[in-house]
Motif scaffolding. Structure first.
Motif, PDB file in Angstrom:
ATOM      1  N   VAL A 121      76.898  58.597  13.629  1.00 40.37           N
ATOM      2  CA  VAL A 121      75.578  58.366  15.366  1.00 40.37           C
ATOM      3  C   VAL A 121      75.019  56.812  14.180  1.00 40.37           C
ATOM      4  N   PRO A 122      74.537  56.411  15.455  1.00 38.35           N
ATOM      5  CA  PRO A 122      73.153  55.085  15.129  1.00 38.35           C
ATOM      6  C   PRO A 122      71.731  55.675  15.032  1.00 38.35           C
ATOM      7  N   VAL A 123      71.816  56.686  15.058  1.00 34.83           N
ATOM      8  CA  VAL A 123      70.033  57.486  14.635  1.00 34.83           C
ATOM      9  C   VAL A 123      70.129  58.913  15.234  1.00 34.83           C
ATOM     10  N   GLY A 124      69.564  59.342  14.048  1.00 33.87           N
ATOM     11  CA  GLY A 124      69.606  61.239  14.183  1.00 33.87           C
ATOM     12  C   GLY A 124      67.625  61.243  14.042  1.00 33.87           C
ATOM     13  N   ALA A 125      66.993  61.344  15.670  1.00 39.50           N
ATOM     14  CA  ALA A 125      66.277  62.404  15.516  1.00 39.50           C
ATOM     15  C   ALA A 125      65.959  63.673  15.570  1.00 39.50           C
ATOM     16  N   PHE A 168      59.509  68.484  13.965  1.00 36.47           N
ATOM     17  CA  PHE A 168      59.301  69.508  12.802  1.00 36.47           C
ATOM     18  C   PHE A 168      57.729  69.383  12.333  1.00 36.47           C
ATOM     19  N   LEU A 169      56.958  70.365  12.970  1.00 35.39           N
ATOM     20  CA  LEU A 169      56.325  70.988  12.455  1.00 35.39           C
ATOM     21  C   LEU A 169      54.928  69.947  12.684  1.00 35.39           C
ATOM     22  N   GLY A 170      55.381  69.554  14.271  1.00 38.28           N
ATOM     23  CA  GLY A 170      54.324  68.270  14.827  1.00 38.28           C
ATOM     24  C   GLY A 170      55.062  66.722  13.920  1.00 38.28           C
ATOM     25  N   LEU A 171      55.668  66.594  13.563  1.00 39.99           N
ATOM     26  CA  LEU A 171      56.352  65.389  12.587  1.00 39.99           C
ATOM     27  C   LEU A 171      57.457  64.899  13.692  1.00 39.99           C
ATOM     28  N   HIS A 172      57.418  63.766  14.155  1.00 43.85           N
ATOM     29  CA  HIS A 172      58.657  62.760  14.215  1.00 43.85           C
ATOM     30  C   HIS A 172      59.459  62.347  13.467  1.00 43.85           C
ATOM     31  N   LEU A 173      60.708  62.576  13.288  1.00 39.07           N
ATOM     32  CA  LEU A 173      61.911  62.080  11.789  1.00 39.07           C
ATOM     33  C   LEU A 173      62.639  61.405  12.697  1.00 39.07           C
ATOM     34  N   LEU A 174      62.998  60.029  12.241  1.00 37.89           N
ATOM     35  CA  LEU A 174      64.042  59.881  12.860  1.00 37.89           C
ATOM     36  C   LEU A 174      64.634  58.713  11.539  1.00 37.89           C
ATOM     37  N   LEU A 175      66.357  59.290  10.956  1.00 39.96           N
ATOM     38  CA  LEU A 175      67.114  58.566  10.555  1.00 39.96           C
ATOM     39  C   LEU A 175      67.894  57.529  11.173  1.00 39.96           C
ATOM     40  N   VAL A 176      67.040  56.113  11.082  1.00 38.46           N
ATOM     41  CA  VAL A 176      68.266  55.144  11.667  1.00 38.46           C
ATOM     42  C   VAL A 176      69.604  54.500  10.802  1.00 38.46           C
ATOM     43  N   ASN A 177      70.645  53.790  11.975  1.00 34.42           N
ATOM     44  CA  ASN A 177      71.839  54.005  10.665  1.00 34.42           C
ATOM     45  C   ASN A 177      71.755  52.522  11.210  1.00 34.42           C
ATOM     46  N   ALA A 192      70.940  46.408  13.848  1.00 40.56           N
ATOM     47  CA  ALA A 192      70.188  46.123  14.424  1.00 40.56           C
ATOM     48  C   ALA A 192      69.262  46.274  14.661  1.00 40.56           C
ATOM     49  N   ALA A 193      69.028  47.851  15.117  1.00 36.89           N
ATOM     50  CA  ALA A 193      67.479  48.547  14.907  1.00 36.89           C
ATOM     51  C   ALA A 193      67.075  48.519  13.107  1.00 36.89           C
ATOM     52  N   VAL A 194      67.884  48.477  11.986  1.00 33.19           N
ATOM     53  CA  VAL A 194      67.176  48.142  10.942  1.00 33.19           C
ATOM     54  C   VAL A 194      66.446  47.423  10.267  1.00 33.19           C
ATOM     55  N   ARG A 195      67.058  46.052  10.850  1.00 36.79           N
ATOM     56  CA  ARG A 195      66.924  44.626  10.960  1.00 36.79           C
ATOM     57  C   ARG A 195      65.430  44.611  11.303  1.00 36.79           C
ATOM     58  N   ARG A 196      65.837  45.592  12.115  1.00 39.93           N
ATOM     59  CA  ARG A 196      63.912  45.375  13.658  1.00 39.93           C
ATOM     60  C   ARG A 196      62.806  45.844  12.510  1.00 39.93           C
ATOM     61  N   VAL A 197      63.419  46.890  11.698  1.00 42.94           N
ATOM     62  CA  VAL A 197      62.552  47.352  10.464  1.00 42.94           C
ATOM     63  C   VAL A 197      61.370  47.047   9.606  1.00 42.94           C
ATOM     64  N   LEU A 198      63.042  46.581   8.610  1.00 43.36           N
ATOM     65  CA  LEU A 198      62.908  45.707   7.720  1.00 43.36           C
ATOM     66  C   LEU A 198      62.425  44.279   7.679  1.00 43.36           C
ATOM     67  N   VAL A 199      62.436  43.320   8.841  1.00 39.01           N
ATOM     68  CA  VAL A 199      63.131  42.473   8.366  1.00 39.01           C
ATOM     69  C   VAL A 199      62.146  41.209   9.659  1.00 39.01           C
ATOM     70  N   THR A 200      62.067  41.098  11.554  1.00 38.90           N
ATOM     71  CA  THR A 200      61.391  41.173  12.287  1.00 38.90           C
ATOM     72  C   THR A 200      60.742  41.768  12.661  1.00 38.90           C
TER      73      THR A 200
END
Length: 514
Positions: A46-50, A53-62, A65-73
């Protein structure tokens, strides 16, 4: 190359993902021994797993293009997560790996001066000294085994232990201009090993809201000997104005921020050298141990790498037994491809974590402010939507030439345009963007030197009774070591005949020349 049968499966070893479970508490329980326990089989599809847990939102981004947003742009909107700082602070203080903003930018401007291309060429002799010491240790083991009547099929060694020692020796020689001694190496490695295990567990416990200060105190016990050892070396240098400064520590002492004119404080130097030791030793040891394992598992790859090394040696005028030089290492296109494919399958840092500073979406999934955004090179680089045969070892993915019959008789066959595209777009063992590891070229030079000199002198064979049990903590390591067998080769001045050259793509050449 001698013929030695092997019963190894086509795919090299890796921990298979667990079946899907929505119960994150169960995943945390699995993750106490290895962060791989957090993953399940759907994460590789999957492209993203979300989840929440205990009020914390967790996303695994695969999604690349989304990875590049997070790390580059949009890197300022996704800084390092506070968990990164508190988990590493007992070891590296406020070193460059875990801080954000202007504090990070100031450190990066100073650190770049120590890791520029000119410094890589300057520290190559120290790297060569550490590699020669490693080869001498291996030769001594083979001689001792021969004297003890060891069979000719090869002497078993723990490649994980040897790569840990040689990479630590490299970083100590390049930073401090002296070799790493046996007794101090044993103590430092033990402290790192304990810190690794406890840091992995501490992150899982932090998810369960265990108090941060208690967890940091728990980690500091094993970080203290490492920091004290590094601080003592720095204090010795600071106290002796006549001490040689032609090493990375000397460059760090002299570095000045072009924007502010400031340099590193004494405590800042301790933090940065701790970072360099962790990154330059621990991550390189992980990658090189797996590279040696793969060379043993895939003899055709090893044979082609050795042929390339000997071809480069054949172009030198005299001194064929001398270590490969700076320009010669840059000619090892296939060697770089072998190491990059090792990094794809076995990235030393399996997870990066960031914190979202805005409400946004990533690959169609909601990403609220303060969400923990996880990026996993382990998942992205084995993702079924990105790679053909994602778990196969195929160095050709990282070459732009058209493979010949002799170059595709390994596990994976020839590369495709898609393979080469994903090698560009879904390959991030060093990270991406402005926070990409500043030591990437250092690691590449070190790896090419170690692997080239190893295959010149020895044939690496698999141990048929051993498979590594991989665990992910701070870095990827094998719980039971990496055992291979070595056979001494003929005199290393043997030169391969001339053959066709292969060229690496420009982005790959830039890993060797920053």
């Amino acid at each position: 190359m001698s013929e030695h049968p092997t019963t190894a499966s086509p795919e090299p070893a890796y921990p298979h993902p667990q079946p899907y479970t929505p119960n994150f508490l169960r995943r945390i329980r699995r993750g106490l021994s290895s962060w791989f326990g957090l993953l399940n089989e759907w994460d590789f599809r999957v492209p993203v797993g979300a989840l929440r847990f205990l009020g914390l939102h967790l996303l695994l981004v695969n999604d690349p293009a989304a990875v590049r947003r997070v790390l580059v742009t949009e890197v300022d909107q996704f800084p390092k997560h506070p968990y990164t700082l508190w988990m590493l602070e007992p070891l590296i203080g406020r070193g460059i790996f875990s801080v954000n903003g202007e504090e990070w930018a100031h450190q990066r401007r100073l650190l770049d001066q120590a890791l520029q291309a000119a410094q890589l060429q300057r520290v190559l002799p120290q790297m060569e000294g550490a590699v020669e010491a490693s080869l001498a240790r291996l030769e001594a083991q083979l001689q001792a085994a021969q004297a003890a009547g060891c069979p000719e099929e090869g002497h078993p060694i723990d490649a994980d232990a040897e790569m840990t020692l040689v990479t630590a020796d490299v970083i100590v020689r390049t930073i401090l201009s002296r070799p790493l001694e046996g007794a101090e190496a044993t103590a430092i490695f033990a402290a790192f090993s304990h810190y690794q295990k406890r840091a992995g567990r501490a992150l899982m416990l932090r998810f369960l809201r265990f108090p941060r200060r208690r967890l940091q105190g728990y980690l500091a016990t094993h970080a203290a000997p490492i920091r004290a050892w590094i601080a003592a070396a720095i204090d010795e240098r600071l106290a002796d104005a006549r001490a040689p400064g032609d090493d990375l520590l000397g460059v760090l002492l002299a570095a000045r921020d072009p924007d502010t004119g400031g340099g590193f404080s004494r405590d800042g130097l301790v933090d940065q050298v701790c970072v360099l030791f962790l990154a330059g030793h621990e991550t390189s040891a992980s990658a090189l141990a797996m590279a040696v394992y793969l060379l043993g598992r895939f003899p055709q790859v090893q044979q082609r790498l050795r042929a390339e090394v000997l071809q480069v040696l054949g172009s030198r005028a005299g001194a064929p037994d001398r270590s490969l030089g700076f320009e010669e290492l840059r000619q090892l296109s296939y060697g770089a491809a072998v190491f990059n494919e090792t990094l794809r399958l076995y990235p030393p840092l399996s997870f990066f974590i960031r914190e979202s500073q805005v409400d946004t979406e990533l690959a169609g999934s909601r990403c609220p402010m303060r969400a923990l955004v996880a990026l996993s090179p382990w998942v992205i680089q084995r993702h079924e939507q990105h790679w053909s045969e994602p778990n196969a070892f195929r160095p050709e993915r990282f070459l732009t030439d058209t493979p010949t019959e002799s170059s595709t008789d390994n596990a994976g066959g020839p590369s495709s345009a898609d393979d080469r595209r994903w090698a560009r777009d879904a390959f991030l063992p060093y990270g991406l963007g402005p926070r990409k590891c500043p030591g990437a070229a250092f690691a590449q030079q070190e790896a090419l030197l170690v692997l080239a000199e190893l295959v010149r002198r020895f044939e690496v064979l698999p141990d048929p009774e051993h498979e590594p049990e991989l665990v992910a903590r701070l870095t990827l390591r094998s719980r039971n070591g990496i055992r291979v067998r070595l056979v001494r080769r003929p005199h290393c001045s043997e030169v391969a005949p001339e053959g066709p050259r292969v060229d690496a793509p420009e982005w790959q050449q830039n890993l060797v020349q920053p």
